[in-house]
Design an enzyme around this catalytic site. Structure first.
Site, PDB file in Angstrom:
ATOM      1  N   ILE A 198       0.857  -0.678  -0.328  1.00 19.14           N
ATOM      2  CA  ILE A 198      -0.081   0.032   0.152  1.00 19.14           C
ATOM      3  C   ILE A 198       0.808   0.851   0.172  1.00 19.14           C
ATOM      4  O   ILE A 198       1.755   1.435   0.830  1.00 19.14           O
ATOM      5  CB  ILE A 198      -1.369  -0.412   1.032  1.00 19.14           C
ATOM      6  N   CYS A 199       0.475   2.382  -0.219  1.00 18.60           N
ATOM      7  CA  CYS A 199       1.040   3.601  -0.698  1.00 18.60           C
ATOM      8  C   CYS A 199       0.011   4.748  -0.622  1.00 18.60           C
ATOM      9  O   CYS A 199      -1.344   4.489  -0.578  1.00 18.60           O
ATOM     10  CB  CYS A 199       1.775   3.983  -1.731  1.00 18.60           C
ATOM     11  N   ALA A 200       0.436   5.852  -0.801  1.00 20.07           N
ATOM     12  CA  ALA A 200      -0.907   6.828  -1.052  1.00 20.07           C
ATOM     13  C   ALA A 200      -2.238   7.173  -1.664  1.00 20.07           C
ATOM     14  O   ALA A 200      -2.598   6.931  -1.621  1.00 20.07           O
ATOM     15  CB  ALA A 200       0.154   8.164  -0.633  1.00 20.07           C
TER      16      ALA A 200
ATOM     17  N   GLU B 272      -3.735   2.931  -0.078  1.00 19.33           N
ATOM     18  CA  GLU B 272      -3.719   2.716   1.469  1.00 19.33           C
ATOM     19  C   GLU B 272      -5.256   3.092   2.656  1.00 19.33           C
ATOM     20  O   GLU B 272      -5.720   2.437   2.853  1.00 19.33           O
ATOM     21  CB  GLU B 272      -2.840   3.661   2.763  1.00 19.33           C
TER      22      GLU B 272
END
Length: 100
Positions: free
Chosen positions: A7-9, A39
């Site tokens: 997950i990332c922004a 996320e």
């Protein structure tokens, strides 16, 4: 099979890394399934995850994610910034599998 979620922004950069991890896994005959997402989408994701990898830009979420998901047996880690920047799918996948 090991299920890994990145997950990332926004989910964009982790998608590129995910493809490199999948290519590494295929060339090394590793039984993994890898998915990437923003996320905000993970909380509503019904897919099983063994290892949750956080992009460096959301590394501040690690403690919260560990509190929420470690009791269910999920391993949580922040992706090494150098591996992430180099998009080194092999290094990221190898480090992730060592968590098990």
């Amino acid at each position: 099979m090991t299920y890994i979620t990145l997950i990332c922004a926004a989910g964009l950069s982790t998608s590129m890394l995910m493809e490199k991890m999948k290519a590494y896994a295929a060339s090394h005959h590793l039984d993994v399934q890898i998915e990437a997402m923003p996320e905000g989408k993970f909380e509503n994701c019904s897919r099983h995850t063994d290892i949750l990898l956080l992009g460096p830009q959301v590394g501040y979420l690690r403690e919260d994610m560990e509190t929420r998901y470690r009791p269910a047996g999920m391993k949580v880690a922040v992706i090494d910034m150098m591996d992430y920047g180099m998009m080194d799918g092999g290094a990221v996948l190898s480090k992730a599998l060592r968590l098990l």
